[in-house]
Motif scaffolding. Structure first.
Motif, short mmCIF file in Angstrom:
data_model
loop_
_atom_site.label_atom_id
_atom_site.label_comp_id
_atom_site.label_asym_id
_atom_site.label_seq_id
_atom_site.Cartn_x
_atom_site.Cartn_y
_atom_site.Cartn_z
N VAL A 59 -22.93 3.02 -37.85
CA VAL A 59 -23.40 1.84 -37.29
C VAL A 59 -23.33 2.15 -35.73
N THR A 60 -22.88 3.33 -35.17
CA THR A 60 -22.95 3.58 -34.04
C THR A 60 -23.97 4.66 -33.53
N PHE A 61 -24.20 5.42 -34.61
CA PHE A 61 -25.29 6.59 -34.61
C PHE A 61 -26.72 5.91 -34.55
N PHE A 62 -27.23 5.01 -35.23
CA PHE A 62 -28.62 4.51 -35.05
C PHE A 62 -28.90 3.68 -34.04
N PRO A 63 -28.00 2.73 -33.39
CA PRO A 63 -28.66 2.22 -32.05
C PRO A 63 -28.78 3.30 -31.05
N ALA A 64 -27.93 4.17 -30.93
CA ALA A 64 -27.99 5.06 -29.73
C ALA A 64 -29.49 6.03 -30.02
N LEU A 65 -29.75 6.32 -31.25
CA LEU A 65 -31.05 7.12 -31.54
C LEU A 65 -32.16 6.26 -31.30
N ILE A 66 -32.01 5.09 -31.83
CA ILE A 66 -33.25 3.88 -31.53
C ILE A 66 -33.38 3.94 -29.90
N ALA A 67 -32.40 3.61 -29.39
CA ALA A 67 -32.47 3.32 -27.86
C ALA A 67 -33.23 4.35 -27.18
N SER A 68 -32.66 5.56 -27.31
CA SER A 68 -33.10 6.68 -26.58
C SER A 68 -34.71 7.07 -26.91
N SER A 69 -35.06 6.96 -28.35
CA SER A 69 -36.34 6.97 -28.57
C SER A 69 -37.37 5.92 -27.97
N CYS A 70 -36.83 4.77 -28.15
CA CYS A 70 -37.41 3.85 -27.67
C CYS A 70 -37.73 3.80 -26.12
N GLN A 72 -37.87 6.43 -24.45
CA GLN A 72 -38.73 7.62 -24.39
C GLN A 72 -40.11 7.25 -24.49
N MET A 73 -40.26 6.63 -25.49
CA MET A 73 -41.83 5.81 -25.77
C MET A 73 -42.17 5.17 -24.60
N VAL A 74 -41.48 4.20 -23.94
CA VAL A 74 -41.92 3.38 -22.81
C VAL A 74 -42.33 4.40 -21.59
N PHE A 75 -41.53 5.42 -21.45
CA PHE A 75 -41.78 6.32 -20.22
C PHE A 75 -42.93 7.32 -20.62
N GLU A 76 -43.25 7.64 -21.77
CA GLU A 76 -44.28 8.41 -21.86
C GLU A 76 -45.86 7.88 -22.41
N VAL A 77 -45.73 6.94 -23.19
CA VAL A 77 -46.68 6.50 -23.84
C VAL A 77 -47.38 5.09 -22.94
N LYS A 78 -48.84 5.41 -22.53
CA LYS A 78 -49.12 4.67 -21.28
C LYS A 78 -50.02 3.33 -22.26
N SER A 79 -49.33 2.65 -22.93
CA SER A 79 -49.97 1.58 -23.74
C SER A 79 -49.12 0.47 -23.79
N LYS A 80 -49.79 -0.74 -23.35
CA LYS A 80 -49.05 -1.97 -23.54
C LYS A 80 -48.32 -2.32 -25.16
N PRO A 81 -49.23 -1.99 -26.02
CA PRO A 81 -48.69 -2.32 -27.36
C PRO A 81 -47.51 -1.44 -27.87
N TRP A 82 -47.62 -0.17 -27.27
CA TRP A 82 -46.46 0.62 -27.47
C TRP A 82 -45.21 0.58 -26.78
N HIS A 83 -45.33 -0.31 -25.69
CA HIS A 83 -44.32 -0.78 -24.70
C HIS A 83 -43.62 -2.14 -25.42
N ALA A 84 -44.53 -2.98 -26.11
CA ALA A 84 -43.94 -3.92 -26.79
C ALA A 84 -43.25 -3.53 -28.20
N TRP A 127 -38.84 10.34 -34.82
CA TRP A 127 -39.90 11.11 -35.45
C TRP A 127 -41.30 10.69 -34.77
N ILE A 128 -41.73 9.33 -34.97
CA ILE A 128 -42.78 8.96 -34.44
C ILE A 128 -42.97 9.17 -32.75
N ALA A 129 -41.80 8.79 -32.00
CA ALA A 129 -41.70 8.99 -30.46
C ALA A 129 -41.70 10.31 -30.21
N ASN A 130 -41.67 11.37 -31.14
CA ASN A 130 -41.64 12.93 -30.74
C ASN A 130 -43.00 13.41 -31.21
N ALA A 131 -43.65 12.75 -32.18
CA ALA A 131 -44.86 13.31 -32.91
C ALA A 131 -45.84 13.89 -32.01
#
Length: 163
Positions: A59-70, A72-84, A127-131
């Protein structure tokens, strides 16, 4: 969003480099706390096994992985739907993570189930954040020359040009 999620889920499926990074770094090293706890608990006699530390590692693994992936998506993907989408996942993982972390111990079968589902979901989110990360794909690098052989003779000439 559905089409983009499907595309990102399928795209890296046949990439050796992607799978190697995913298995070695994300599952292996990222999940090291879970692996250590599983090894330790399985080294004990079945009658005295205490699964509380393994549950905490999950239960401490998944929040860290989700947070870093999310993030990353906010910083890399230039799309408002992806940010949301990313921010929504981040908030959901915070709520689920806090609920599972604060669950009474020993954890119920329901808490274990949701902790495992959350961990599997976090792996999919990574997986989807780094696709579309070109560093994790086999084949040509985005820095490679494009447009043919760079040693070939150039087409055209300078005839008729006035200086």
């Amino acid at each position: 969003m559905r089409n983009e999620l499907a595309r990102r889920t399928k795209r890296p499926a046949r990439e050796f480099t992607y799978w190697t990074y995913f298995i070695v770094c994300v599952l292996g090293l990222g999940g090291l706390g879970c692996w250590v706890e599983l090894v330790q608990v399985n080294g004990e006699a079945p009658a005295v096994r205490d699964w509380n530390n393994t549950y905490t590692a999950l239960v401490t693994f998944f929040p860290a992985l989700i947070a870093s992936s999310c993030v990353q998506m906010v910083f890399e993907v230039k799309s408002k739907p992806w940010h949301a989408f990313s921010i929504g996942l981040l908030m959901l993982s915070l709520v689920v993570g806090l609920a599972l972390i604060s669950h009474a111990r020993p954890a119920s079968a329901s808490a274990w189930f949701w902790a495992i589902v959350a961990c599997l979901t976090s792996l999919w989110i990574w997986w989807i954040a780094n696709a579309d990360n070109p560093s994790l794909h086999d084949g040509a690098s985005p820095d490679d020359a494009v447009g043919g052989n760079p040693d070939a003779a150039l087409a055209g000439d300078l005839s008729g040009m006035k200086v």
